[in-house]
Design a protein around this motif. Structure first.
Motif, PDB file in Angstrom:
ATOM      1  N   VAL A 682     -12.434 -39.621  -6.456  1.00  0.00           N
ATOM      2  CA  VAL A 682     -12.190 -39.972  -7.861  1.00  0.00           C
ATOM      3  C   VAL A 682     -11.698 -38.740  -8.609  1.00  0.00           C
ATOM      4  CG1 VAL A 682     -13.249 -40.695 -10.030  1.00  0.00           C
ATOM      5  CG2 VAL A 682     -13.822 -41.889  -7.908  1.00  0.00           C
ATOM      6  N   SER A 683     -12.382 -37.635  -8.432  1.00  0.00           N
ATOM      7  CA  SER A 683     -11.994 -36.399  -9.126  1.00  0.00           C
ATOM      8  C   SER A 683     -10.598 -35.955  -8.720  1.00  0.00           C
ATOM      9  CB  SER A 683     -12.992 -35.283  -8.808  1.00  0.00           C
ATOM     10  OG  SER A 683     -14.291 -35.602  -9.249  1.00  0.00           O
ATOM     11  N   TYR A 684     -10.271 -36.127  -7.447  1.00  0.00           N
ATOM     12  CA  TYR A 684      -9.010 -35.620  -6.905  1.00  0.00           C
ATOM     13  C   TYR A 684      -7.837 -36.564  -7.160  1.00  0.00           C
ATOM     14  CZ  TYR A 684      -6.572 -32.372  -3.787  1.00  0.00           C
ATOM     15  OH  TYR A 684      -5.748 -31.412  -3.262  1.00  0.00           O
ATOM     16  N   GLY A 685      -8.122 -37.704  -7.778  1.00  0.00           N
ATOM     17  CA  GLY A 685      -7.055 -38.633  -8.113  1.00  0.00           C
ATOM     18  C   GLY A 685      -6.651 -39.571  -6.998  1.00  0.00           C
ATOM     19  N   LEU A 686      -7.526 -39.769  -6.003  1.00  0.00           N
ATOM     20  CA  LEU A 686      -7.252 -40.699  -4.912  1.00  0.00           C
ATOM     21  C   LEU A 686      -8.157 -41.912  -5.092  1.00  0.00           C
ATOM     22  CD1 LEU A 686      -7.103 -38.070  -2.021  1.00  0.00           C
ATOM     23  CD2 LEU A 686      -5.174 -39.125  -3.224  1.00  0.00           C
ATOM     24  N   TRP A 687      -7.849 -42.712  -6.108  1.00  0.00           N
ATOM     25  CA  TRP A 687      -8.782 -43.750  -6.536  1.00  0.00           C
ATOM     26  C   TRP A 687      -8.885 -44.907  -5.550  1.00  0.00           C
ATOM     27  CZ3 TRP A 687      -7.772 -44.273 -12.546  1.00  0.00           C
ATOM     28  CH2 TRP A 687      -8.120 -43.053 -13.153  1.00  0.00           C
ATOM     29  N   ASP A 688      -7.774 -45.323  -4.980  1.00  0.00           N
ATOM     30  CA  ASP A 688      -7.843 -46.435  -4.014  1.00  0.00           C
ATOM     31  C   ASP A 688      -8.663 -46.034  -2.789  1.00  0.00           C
ATOM     32  OD1 ASP A 688      -6.351 -48.051  -5.662  1.00  0.00           O
ATOM     33  OD2 ASP A 688      -4.442 -47.581  -4.698  1.00  0.00           O
TER      34      ASP A 688
END
Length: 1014
Positions: A682-688
């Motif tokens: 989530v923090s790293y922007g890899l939500w899927d």
């Protein structure tokens, strides 16, 4: 011995069950295609479960499937640990020796706990496990599942586990694990049970409730036969068309139960004779028709268990070989006994008959038969398989009512259960040993030694090889077994009783050990936080020589502090725990304490030192130097790295940890690692990918805490994506799992953050302020910056977005001041939290209409160096908004456009709808033509009035202005001189045009976008 004897079914014609058989065949077809299948088959005793399975398995063999059967065994008060799995694996070993050997390669010693034949000749199972007990049990489960998947990789395998109502707890746990984690292979697993035996307190009931929630599991319920099906069954039995009067009588008496139909049809030479009046008479009538010596053998078999080996039966029956074979031939010919499918033994055709015969025995007759069984096994242990010897001997002596023999036999069986990680069976056996303790003589108890029967968990300062076993030793062992098998209520009850017995005892070490156990159990059961119990344990040890008990209690103290009150006191406790563990040579306890200390060091700002300690423990585990807490370092290391903003490293170590947990079968630890991985994604922007990781949490653990984390991640993503209902639902689930006892900052603060986010999204600024003030009044503990800064940011952003909202004006200055004062108490040891500190400051300035482009540029510069792409996108949007609000030349407008484009580039693939809406509306208002495609459509011509973007009429604008001020429909009607119904219609139209779910969201959107002058 009787292989040539015909043992055809009494009902040669397979009647009914077409639908159920089709379901089973379809499951086999799907499994053959590579989709593993799990089914539960339920029905009352005698309804035809076994016959249906026989029909299906016969067809499966014709389809080139391998069928492995295993049945749960009823022996005394407890079954054999893992009995159905052991039998099924033994069948697979016989049919597929090469394939099974290849699938088990490298893990033979672990799997030998289920199938001893896999163990190398001459190598016994070690007393102590190679890993921690709980981890070893999880690893055994994982290895078993992977073994079955490998064996079924190339050909379909049907695994049938019968009589689940008799299953021991270890079998139930393993079956649950199998059903939950089966991922691949051409495997069909079918478990059957008697539905009429599952009373309200039956131990199988909770398992069935849990399995019902699995979407991958199918349940088949067998009903009784109809009258027409009874007629067909009778026709098959009699080989002739039955008279309708006979069909009526049999159907009425049997009520459609297939087994009772058989018994009624075969209860005499003439089926028209007067039928037995009671069920017991019905079940015994054919037994009583046997010759006397055959009846005697049948009674002996009934008391021996579900299956009795021929050599054991010969030793107990007391008949010559010819007489015994003749008696068995008569019983088999009458379809009362059957030759066991595996091995040289006999079982009843139906367990109902065995139960009726056993119940018909006289009390003295039953104890005498059990004594003869026990004496035969003591005289010659080779009469049965070695893995069954200990539990069966213990059961026979117990049923023989000989406490002097039963006590040591029961303790030996408990040791055997522990070696197989069958902790639930170990607990029951230890409870039985405690029951037998006072019944056995002193001369027997004095010969027992702790070293032979316990792990000596509470060291008592003397040699366990020379001192006699004590009752409290059994209680300590039982408490630990209860912890390991999940029976924490029973473990707590035993622990409390032990402490009452110790009131007059002068053994402070043992008392301290039990108080520590109580603290752990109270916390895990939600009865408190365990702090009082830890304190009591420490008081008891004050002034005594250092010991492993000291080290364990200090480690527990440090862990408690790390979870509930991180700070200098917890750090000091962790340092002392490490020191004591080293002093007494308790390497496992030291590693556990080192991990706690490392986490506290990271939180206190000594980051590199803390991470280095974790990596040292990780390397020692990888080198095989530690035996317990194998998974914890793989949970803590990614967690620590994420706490200091090193998300990329956290992701890498988490993936390594998942592979490690799978290799060693540490399913619960794997669930924790998945939850931590999801947070970093989530923090790293890899939500899927984060959503996929969250799904794995539920597949690998039933623990509440990792599932709290999973629900928190989903709720946060829903907020970021503007899915307010989903965010609230996931928040509610996180709260339900977390409960209200023993608040811990790592759970309480993120849950509070979500609650504030939901309130902000729904426009409930008053609720948000009240909750945040209550949290901040309690203070933010040292070391909680990773949870505190995001919490403060939500509050600060909500105040800034509510600026100009009339309903939010009262109390706004106080709310801002509360946030600003709280922010001064929170540390910023690393760049990511320095960035958050500046972000909170900028939002508070925006709430006061004092934020400048320079303020936001400073925040953006800090976030550009952090691994937080979505946070950077939000900051860039605010920076652009500030630039445009300040006015300026075309160069400034172009800079703002670049910032919005960069933010949109991040937000679009994440489906971050609120941010995309903000970006598009800001571009419209500023007349910026952003290049590229926007997720939220932008009109060709920017409107002078932003309300034109939504297509609101003049009257709808008036209504929205009053909605934004918090007016009800009646108040709106009075202000605009319209009817309440008309006001309601206007509000509904406004909500639809704005694309929001409620009045609060509409008000929040209106003021966030400055649709009305403040």
């Amino acid at each position: 011995m009787l292989g040539a004897v015909e043992t055809r079914s009494v009902s040669p014609v397979f009647v009914g069950r077409a639908g159920e058989l089709t379901v089973l065949k379809e499951a086999l077809a799907r499994a053959t295609a590579g989709e593993p299948q799990a089914l539960l088959l339920a029905g009352e005793a005698g309804v035809g479960k076994t016959r249906l399975l026989e029909e299906f398995c016969a067809g499966a063999v014709k389809e080139h499937a391998v069928v492995a059967l295993g049945g749960c065994v009823e022996i005394g008060a407890e079954g054999l640990p893992f009995a159905p799995f052991s039998a099924a694996l033994r069948s697979l070993l016989r049919q597929l020796p090469d394939e099974l050997a290849a699938a088990a390669a490298g893990q033979e010693e672990q799997l030998a706990r289920l199938l001893p034949e896999l163990s190398a000749p001459g190598r016994g199972t070690p007393l102590r496990a190679q890993e921690g007990e709980e981890e070893s049990m999880a690893r055994l489960f994982e290895l078993t599942v992977r073994l079955l998947e490998r064996v079924a990789a190339e050909r379909p395998v049907v695994l049938v586990l019968e009589d689940l109502h008799w299953a021991d707890a270890s079998t139930r746990h393993l079956l649950t694990y199998l059903f939950r984690t089966l991922r691949s292979g051409r495997l069909v697993v079918i478990a059957s049970y008697r539905s009429d035996d599952i009373h309200r307190r039956h131990p199988l009931r909770p398992l069935l409730a849990e399995l019902d929630r699995l979407r991958t599991l199918r349940r088949i319920e067998l009903s009784r036969f109809t009258r027409g099906e009874v007629r067909r069954q009778l026709a098959g039995i009699l080989a002739a068309t039955p008279e309708e009067a006979l069909v009526d009588r049999v159907f009425e008496r049997s009520d459609g139960n297939a087994f009772f139909v058989e018994e009624l049809a075969c209860s005499g030479d003439d089926c028209d004779h007067v039928m037995p009046e009671t069920l017991r008479d019905l079940l015994l009538v054919r037994v009583e028709a046997l010759p006397e010596h055959a009846q005697r053998v049948v009674r002996v078999v009934a008391e021996g268990g579900s299956t009795v080996e021929y050599e054991l039966l010969a030793a107990v029956a007391g008949l010559g070989e010819d007489a015994l074979i003749e008696a068995l031939r008569a019983a088999v010919g009458a379809n009362i006994l059957l030759a066991a499918p595996d091995g040289d033994g006999y079982r009843f055709r139906h367990s109902l008959v065995r139960e009726a015969i056993s119940d018909d025995l006289l009390p003295g007759e039953r104890s005498r038969l059990n004594r003869r069984y026990a004496e035969a096994l003591e005289a010659d242990p080779t009469l049965i398989r070695a893995d069954e010897h200990a539990p069966r001997l213990a059961s026979y002596w117990y049923s023989a009512k000989d406490a002097n023999k039963a006590l040591p036999a029961t303790l030996t069986a408990a040791v055997a259960a522990r070696r197989r990680y069958a902790f639930a069976e170990q607990l029951r056996l230890l409870e039985r040993a405690m029951e037998l303790w006072d019944l056995a003589g002193d001369e027997v108890r004095s010969t027992l030694r702790p070293v032979d029967f316990t792990e000596a968990y509470p060291p008592c300062g003397c040699d366990p090889a020379t001192k006699p076993l004590q009752y409290l030793d059994l209680m300590a062992e039982a408490a630990v077994a209860g912890r390991f098998c999940g029976e924490r209520e029973r473990a707590l009850k035993i622990t409390k009783r032990a402490l009452r017995l110790l009131d007059e005892d002068s053994d402070p070490l043992r008392q301290a050990w039990f108080w520590n156990q109580k603290g752990w159990l109270m916390s895990s059961l939600g009865r408190g936080d365990g702090r009082a119990e830890i304190t009591r344990a420490e008081e008891l040890l004050r002034g005594h020589e250092p010991s492993a008990v000291h080290a364990e209690i200090l480690t527990h103290h440090a862990s408690w502090g790390a979870l509930h009150s991180p700070g200098p006191e917890a750090l000091l406790a962790a340092e002392r725990a490490v020191e004591y563990a080293r002093m007494v040579g308790a390497e496992d306890i030291e590693a556990n304490a080192q991990l706690t200390l490392a986490g506290l060091l990271v939180e206190s700002g000594d980051i590199e030192k803390g991470i280095a300690r974790m990596l040292t423990v990780r390397d020692r585990i990888a080198g095989g130097h530690l035996t317990r807490d194998l998974a914890r370092v793989h949970v803590n290391l990614p967690h620590a790295l994420e706490s200091v903003g090193r998300s990329a490293e956290a992701i890498a170590y988490a993936r390594e940890g998942i592979a490690f947990c799978r290799r060693y079968g540490l399913s619960d630890g794997e669930g924790w690692v998945w939850a931590n991985l999801a947070e970093s994604l989530v923090s790293y922007g890899l939500w899927d990918e984060a959503v996929d990781a969250v799904a794995q949490v539920g597949c690998t653990t039933t623990g509440a805490k990792p599932r709290v984390g999973a629900s928190e991640r989903l709720s946060r993503l829903a907020l970021y994506r503007g899915e307010w209902d989903a965010a609230a639902a996931h928040l509610a689930e996180a709260r339900r799992l977390y409960g209200s006892h023993a608040p811990q900052p790592q759970y309480a603060l993120p849950i509070a953050r979500l609650s504030l986010g939901v309130a902000a999204g729904e426009g409930r600024i008053a609720d948000l302020r009240a909750e945040l003030a209550q949290i901040l009044e309690q203070g933010l503990a040292p070391g909680t910056q990773r949870y505190a800064w995001p919490l403060l940011l939500v509050g600060a952003t909500a105040e800034a977005d509510a600026r100009g909202l009339p309903a939010a004006e009262p109390g706004r200055a106080k709310a801002i001041d509360i946030i600003r004062r709280a922010a001064k108490t929170v540390a910023t040891p690393v760049p990511v939290w320095q960035g958050y500190e500046r972000w909170v400051r900028a939002e508070l300035l925006r709430a006061e209409d004092r934020a400048t482009p320079e303020d936001w540029a400073e925040v953006a510069e800090l976030f550009e160096a952090c691994e937080r792409p979505f946070g950077l996108a939000r900051v860039r949007y605010r920076h652009a908004e500030s630039l445009l609000s300040a006015g300026g030349d075309e160069e400034t407008r172009a800079r703002a456009a670049d910032l919005l484009l960069a933010a949109r580039k991040v937000a679009e693939p994440l489906s971050a709808k609120p941010l995309l809406e903000d970006i598009s509306l800001l571009a419209q208002r500023a007349r910026l033509a952003l290049e590229g495609h926007a997720t939220v459509p932008v009109p060709d011509r920017a409107a002078d009035d932003p309300l034109e973007t939504f297509g609101l009429t003049s009257r709808e604008r008036d209504v929205l202005a009053l909605v934004a001020q918090g007016h009800t429909n009646r108040q709106i009607a009075e202000s605009l001189f319209i009817s309440p119904k008309t006001a309601s219609v206007h509000v509904s139209n406004i909500l639809a045009k704005l694309g929001v779910a409620g009045r609060g969201e509409a008000a929040a959107l209106a003021h966030r976008l400055r649709l009305f002058a403040g």
